[in-house]
Every structure is written in C-alpha cells, then in structure tokens.
Scaffold this motif. Sequence first.
Motif, mmCIF file in Angstrom:
data_model
loop_
_atom_site.group_PDB
_atom_site.id
_atom_site.type_symbol
_atom_site.label_atom_id
_atom_site.label_comp_id
_atom_site.label_asym_id
_atom_site.label_seq_id
_atom_site.Cartn_x
_atom_site.Cartn_y
_atom_site.Cartn_z
ATOM 1 N N VAL A 68 0.835 -1.208 0.000
ATOM 2 C CA VAL A 68 0.000 0.000 0.000
ATOM 3 C C VAL A 68 0.865 1.252 0.000
ATOM 4 O O VAL A 68 0.582 2.228 -0.710
ATOM 5 N N ASP A 69 1.953 1.245 0.791
ATOM 6 C CA ASP A 69 2.849 2.401 0.831
ATOM 7 C C ASP A 69 3.472 2.672 -0.532
ATOM 8 O O ASP A 69 3.631 3.832 -0.934
ATOM 9 N N VAL A 70 3.832 1.604 -1.240
ATOM 10 C CA VAL A 70 4.455 1.783 -2.555
ATOM 11 C C VAL A 70 3.415 2.229 -3.584
ATOM 12 O O VAL A 70 3.677 3.115 -4.403
ATOM 13 N N LEU A 267 -8.218 5.278 -5.495
ATOM 14 C CA LEU A 267 -7.209 4.363 -4.956
ATOM 15 C C LEU A 267 -6.166 5.112 -4.135
ATOM 16 O O LEU A 267 -5.747 4.651 -3.072
ATOM 17 N N ILE A 268 -5.724 6.278 -4.635
ATOM 18 C CA ILE A 268 -4.706 7.048 -3.933
ATOM 19 C C ILE A 268 -5.232 7.544 -2.589
ATOM 20 O O ILE A 268 -4.558 7.431 -1.554
ATOM 21 N N ILE A 273 -5.222 7.181 3.349
ATOM 22 C CA ILE A 273 -5.894 7.086 4.655
ATOM 23 C C ILE A 273 -5.523 5.775 5.349
ATOM 24 O O ILE A 273 -5.303 5.738 6.571
ATOM 25 N N TYR A 274 -5.407 4.685 4.573
ATOM 26 C CA TYR A 274 -5.006 3.398 5.147
ATOM 27 C C TYR A 274 -3.603 3.486 5.729
ATOM 28 O O TYR A 274 -3.340 2.975 6.825
ATOM 29 N N LEU A 379 -10.471 -2.724 2.609
ATOM 30 C CA LEU A 379 -9.135 -2.990 3.155
ATOM 31 C C LEU A 379 -9.179 -3.223 4.654
ATOM 32 O O LEU A 379 -8.523 -4.141 5.185
ATOM 33 N N LEU A 380 -9.946 -2.420 5.359
ATOM 34 C CA LEU A 380 -10.028 -2.573 6.820
ATOM 35 C C LEU A 380 -10.691 -3.888 7.194
ATOM 36 O O LEU A 380 -10.308 -4.530 8.191
#
Length: 384
Positions: A68-70, A267-268, A273-274, A379-380
Amino acid sequence: MDLDQIRPVRFLLRILGRFRLWPTTGGPRPQRGWTNWQGYLLHGGLTVLLTVLMWVEAILSTDMEHTVDVLLISLTMTALALKVLNNWSYAHIAQRILTEWSSEDRFRLKTLQEVDMWRIEHLRFSRVVCFYMMCSLGVVPVVVIPCLFAVPNRLPFWMWTPFDWQQPVSFWFAYIYQVVALPFLCVCNITMDLVNWYLMLHLSLCLRMLGQRLAALHPSGLQQGEEQLCAEFLELVCLHHRLKQQAIDIESCISKSTLFQILVSSLIICCTIYSMQMTPVMQDLGKFAAMVQYLFAMVMQILLPSIYGNEVTHSADKLTDALYSSAWPDVSPRLRRQILMFMIYLNRPMSLRAGGFFNVGLPMFTKVINQAYSLLALLLNMDN
C-alpha cells in the motif's frame, strides 16, 4: 480595457517551457520526431524511470502494508507520466486558445464590470495556486530531510534498485536520485494541473461575459439603432459559436489526463488514509504530517477540476436566462425570431467530459470520494 486576461497562467507556462512540457516554437502543430529530445531525455530519466522502479517494488512486495505504501506513490507517478504524454500531444492546442484569448478583439473586455470580474477570479486563482503549491511541495522536505537522520538507512519513497541501497555508499546514489527527481516531478504535476484548471476557469469567465452582454442588449428605437443591435446580436452568436469550439478543444486537452486522474484518485485517497491509520502518530510524526499534506493535495487534485468544470456548465446554462432578461420584447419581429432560434439552440447543454464517460463537475467528485470510502472499508475488513 487594459488588462492581461491570462496573467495568472503566464508564470506557469514559463515553468512548463523550462521543463520541456510546453511548445517553444509557437507553431499550430505539436513537435514531432526528436525535435524535443531534451524533454524525452529529461522525463525518460526521471519520470519514466522512477515510475518503473516503483512499480517493480510494488510487484515484488509480499507485505500488504508495504504494498500500500508503494502503490500510494506509484499510482501518482503513473498519472504524472500520462499527463506528460498528454501535454506533449495537446499543449499546442492550449497554447493556441490562450493566444486567442489574450490577443483577439472579440475577447477584449469592454466594461468595468467585466474587468472587475476578471480581476476577482484572477485573485482567487492565484490563491488556489499558492495553496496547492504549499500542500504539494510541502510534502517534499517533510519526507526528504528525516531520511538523513534515519537509522537504519531509509529512502523518502520505496523503489526497487539493482543494488542494495541500504549499504552506506549505495544509499547515497538512490537518495540523491530521489532528492533530485521528487521536487522536479512535483512541480511538473502542479503546473500541468493548474494550466488545465485555468483553461476551464477562463472558459467559464468568457461564458459569463457573454451572458452579461446578452442581457445588456437594448434597442434605441431608431432604424439605425435596430440595425446596430442586430449586428451586435449576430456578433454575440458568433462569439458563442467560437466558445463552443474552444470547449471542444479544451476537452481534448484535459479529457485523457482527467479520466486517469479520476480512475486513480479513489485508490490514492484510500491508500493514503489506510497508510495514515497504520502509522503510529507519535512514533513517526514526520511521515504522518507528510501523509496529511499529501491527502490534501490529492483531494484538491480532483476537487478543483470538478469546481471549474461545474462552473463551465453552470455559466453556459445561465445564457438562456441572460438572453430572456434582455429587452427582446421591444425589438422588431425579425430580430425576435432570431433571438428565439438562438434561445432554442442554447438549450443544448455545454459540458466538459473526461474520456467521454464522466462530466467534469461536482457529481464526479462525490463519486470518487464514495469509491475511496468503499475501498477503504474493504481494506479494513480484510485486516480484521
């Protein structure tokens, strides 16, 4: 009236010219072949290469949080690369429109009311430029400077390298590359967005100006005045026809880049937020502050074109009311028939579309936010 009608965008065009994203010849067609070889070399080594390295890192990642970070930056870089290609293809059209707005007599301001309208909107747009630049460029020092003091070594953004960048010597090669590339790419992204937004803003201003001139139509009661009024009305009809052609040209300039921005924005925003939720605030305050700024910039990247696109549609819809509020009952039957036909023609909506699928307006923004919320909830739930 003496007023530079495209003053806020001139500085942005100089920046794009320096970065080889704006035509320098002034010709009506885009530069073909290798005439823009400096731009290909510059963006090939920075934009394209960094995008590829980030996507390789995302594909090879096995950890969900790391992926997710990438992806957070990879999607933005991909959108930027497509904006660069789009600018090389359509910047000559935008340049022609801006030149027409600033030089042709039909777009010259005639009343103090029109001048005040332009000055107020120029001031508002200048504030948008400053705020958007602060939100976007402010991310760079927040993520770059802490990496100098991080133990073990850490890059501002994850990317794949053919060598082990965590080694002391190799780290500086990767770090300096990102320190050079990130501000350059951030400025490119900002200026291309702002120029596209200004095209929509200026088009809406021209439509508002046309509405004011239609509402001001008034016969003098003499035969010469009737003929002059008819000539003035036909001139305004021609101006509206030209604005519709410009709307089509502006849509071709912004359509593809806006469409991809819509597709990746949800998506971004979701990934941002994730990532903020997974980052301990007090343990990594710098990263959390960078994510907050980045989130503001991404929201503005989809909110502002929605606002300006909505203004174009709203200003075009108001033309019928403006024409109806003129002194049309006092004109001759022949001119009344012409006004009636033009009012029927104005019922055709004028709007800018992204990729031929989405109307660029406020409903588009709400759809993107709803999609981002749905993806974040998914995702959560997967983590739980």
